[in-house]
Design an enzyme around this catalytic site. Structure first.
Site, PDB file in Angstrom:
ATOM      1  N   ARG A 122      -7.589  17.812  -2.281  1.00  0.00           N
ATOM      2  CA  ARG A 122      -7.304  16.523  -2.999  1.00  0.00           C
ATOM      3  C   ARG A 122      -8.599  15.718  -2.904  1.00  0.00           C
ATOM      4  O   ARG A 122      -8.605  14.628  -3.514  1.00  0.00           O
ATOM      5  CB  ARG A 122      -6.531  15.627  -1.989  1.00  0.00           C
ATOM      6  CG  ARG A 122      -4.784  15.782  -2.410  1.00  0.00           C
ATOM      7  CD  ARG A 122      -4.272  14.990  -3.609  1.00  0.00           C
ATOM      8  NE  ARG A 122      -4.927  13.693  -3.655  1.00  0.00           N
ATOM      9  CZ  ARG A 122      -4.476  12.885  -3.197  1.00  0.00           C
ATOM     10  NH1 ARG A 122      -3.528  12.547  -2.238  1.00  0.00           N
ATOM     11  NH2 ARG A 122      -5.040  11.527  -3.259  1.00  0.00           N
ATOM     12  N   TYR A 155       9.899  -1.752  -4.415  1.00  0.00           N
ATOM     13  CA  TYR A 155       8.621  -2.002  -5.005  1.00  0.00           C
ATOM     14  C   TYR A 155       8.348  -2.513  -6.279  1.00  0.00           C
ATOM     15  O   TYR A 155       7.344  -3.421  -6.452  1.00  0.00           O
ATOM     16  CB  TYR A 155       8.112  -0.249  -5.406  1.00  0.00           C
ATOM     17  CG  TYR A 155       7.654   0.240  -4.064  1.00  0.00           C
ATOM     18  CD1 TYR A 155       6.704  -0.127  -3.129  1.00  0.00           C
ATOM     19  CD2 TYR A 155       8.373   1.570  -3.653  1.00  0.00           C
ATOM     20  CE1 TYR A 155       6.217   0.624  -1.971  1.00  0.00           C
ATOM     21  CE2 TYR A 155       7.957   2.099  -2.407  1.00  0.00           C
ATOM     22  CZ  TYR A 155       6.998   1.719  -1.511  1.00  0.00           C
ATOM     23  OH  TYR A 155       6.582   2.467  -0.498  1.00  0.00           O
ATOM     24  N   ARG A 213       6.768  15.051   4.661  1.00  0.00           N
ATOM     25  CA  ARG A 213       5.332  15.040   4.686  1.00  0.00           C
ATOM     26  C   ARG A 213       4.589  16.182   5.009  1.00  0.00           C
ATOM     27  O   ARG A 213       3.283  16.036   5.734  1.00  0.00           O
ATOM     28  CB  ARG A 213       4.657  13.719   5.371  1.00  0.00           C
ATOM     29  CG  ARG A 213       5.527  12.482   4.800  1.00  0.00           C
ATOM     30  CD  ARG A 213       4.416  11.268   5.258  1.00  0.00           C
ATOM     31  NE  ARG A 213       5.135   9.831   5.192  1.00  0.00           N
ATOM     32  CZ  ARG A 213       5.568   9.037   6.108  1.00  0.00           C
ATOM     33  NH1 ARG A 213       5.363   9.354   7.240  1.00  0.00           N
ATOM     34  NH2 ARG A 213       6.014   7.771   5.940  1.00  0.00           N
ATOM     35  N   ARG A 256      -1.528  14.869   4.411  1.00  0.00           N
ATOM     36  CA  ARG A 256      -3.107  14.379   5.209  1.00  0.00           C
ATOM     37  C   ARG A 256      -3.228  15.304   6.643  1.00  0.00           C
ATOM     38  O   ARG A 256      -4.024  15.033   7.131  1.00  0.00           O
ATOM     39  CB  ARG A 256      -2.893  13.090   5.311  1.00  0.00           C
ATOM     40  CG  ARG A 256      -3.222  12.424   3.878  1.00  0.00           C
ATOM     41  CD  ARG A 256      -3.181  10.940   3.930  1.00  0.00           C
ATOM     42  NE  ARG A 256      -2.044  10.408   4.403  1.00  0.00           N
ATOM     43  CZ  ARG A 256      -1.521   9.171   4.709  1.00  0.00           C
ATOM     44  NH1 ARG A 256      -2.552   8.158   4.626  1.00  0.00           N
ATOM     45  NH2 ARG A 256      -0.283   8.809   5.064  1.00  0.00           N
TER      46      ARG A 256
END
Length: 358
Positions: A54, A165, A41, A45
């Site tokens: 983004r 998922y 990651r 963010r």
């Protein structure tokens, strides 16, 4: 050229250029000039520049814009001087590419409109072709022109996590529907994971053929299983994925969350490097995994919210536990948290490089 007709054993120009990088040397368990560092990651963010580019663009759409993918993938390499880039994407991208009706909802994660729970549902999981993910080939081609001798890591979601998922319809705390299918209809479960293993393998092949110098298989949710269930009901599909890309000669990394009891089995599945989260010290992890594997890990990402002195002390603990390993790639034990101070990441890379330099 299809992903199933790849020139296995032939290196791309980028793979040849990055072959002697510290990251790939550590993956191959060879001597390194310093312990290499990258963060899961890292392209995300925690970076203000990421949030800026983004802004207003949905996650899945951002994964399908080659120029945007290139910029986001490069951002942490520029800022932190990490030893490898990780391709910016999401584990559900190949499922979206073959027509599964899903979306990534902010604050929730991947949500599947019609969960897969019956044999008839398997027909919706068609084979993945390179044309389905042409934007991946284009983006990696752009990245290899920018990265020089810095390797790029391709990745994919492991069959169990993708199945979870699909069966649950989204993120799940207890995986009730997933385990009910696994226990209640083991043949359907095996066929589902086998189908997903084929899709995952094809997705990794596309990335390798485009120039990825290593690949990582993320099994985010597999820590929810007992070892016997993993060996019987999950490991065959993971083995199929690792076997499918073995001929390319690029390092294969396997990582899951909360997988301390599964580390040995995850190594047996065929990875060259086993990722370890922060729950198991590396010196204990190497005992569980056994010889012949490099390890990746494993600073607790929450430590980065503490003082600089505390971060350095905990980093020293990780490096001390890694002494004597056949190969070690320094990483956070799961990934960069969204509100992590990016300057703390830059300092951490510098600290590891400085304190492990030969």
């Amino acid at each position: 050229m299809s992903a199933n007709d790849s020139p296995q054993g032939q290196q791309t120009k980028q793979q040849s250029r990055t072959y002697d990088s510290a990251f790939l040397k550590a993956c191959r368990r060879e001597p390194v000039p310093h312990t290499p560092v990258w963060f899961m990651r890292q392209a995300g963010r925690s970076l203000p520049e990421y949030l800026k580019v983004r802004e207003g663009i949905p996650m899945l759409e951002s994964c399908m814009r080659p120029e945007l993918v290139t910029e986001i993938t490069l951002q942490p390499v520029r800022r932190h001087q990490v030893d490898a880039a990780i391709y910016f994407s999401d584990i559900v991208v190949p499922l979206k590419a073959i027509g599964i009706d899903l979306d990534i909802k902010p604050g929730v994660g991947p949500v599947v409109a019609d969960p897969i729970r019956t044999r008839a549902d398997l027909a919706r999981l068609r084979d993945l072709t390179p044309e389905d993910v042409h934007y991946v080939t284009e983006a990696i081609g752009m990245l290899t022109g920018e990265l020089g001798d810095t390797p790029i890591i391709g990745f994919a979601g492991a069959p169990f996590t993708l199945a979870s998922y699909l069966v649950e319809g989204g993120p799940s705390r207890n995986h009730e529907h997933t385990k009910a299918l696994m226990y209640g209809d083991p043949q359907l479960w095996a066929d589902l994971l086998d189908r997903l293993a084929g899709i995952t393998s094809a997705f990794l092949k596309v990335q390798i053929e485009a120039g990825a110098s290593a690949v990582q298989l993320f099994d985010s949710w597999v820590g929810a299983l007992a070892p016997a269930d993993y060996r019987r009901s999950v490991m065959p599909a993971s083995v199929k994925v690792f076997d499918a890309v073995a001929g390319y000669g690029v390092p294969r990394i396997h990582f899951g969350v909360g997988t301390g009891e599964l580390l040995g089995l995850m190594g047996e599945a065929g990875a060259d490097v086993v990722g370890v989260d922060w729950r198991v010290p590396l010196d204990e992890a190497v005992r569980r995994v056994g010889p012949g594997k490099a390890l990746q890990g494993n600073l607790d990402p929450a430590v980065l919210f503490s003082s600089r002195e505390a971060v350095e002390a905990k980093t020293d603990e990780v490096l001390a536990a890694a002494k004597g390993l056949e190969g070690h790639v320094f990483n956070l034990g799961h990934g960069v948290l969204p509100t992590t101070d990016p300057d703390a990441l830059t300092r951490l890379v510098e600290y590891v490089h400085t304190h492990t330099a030969v």
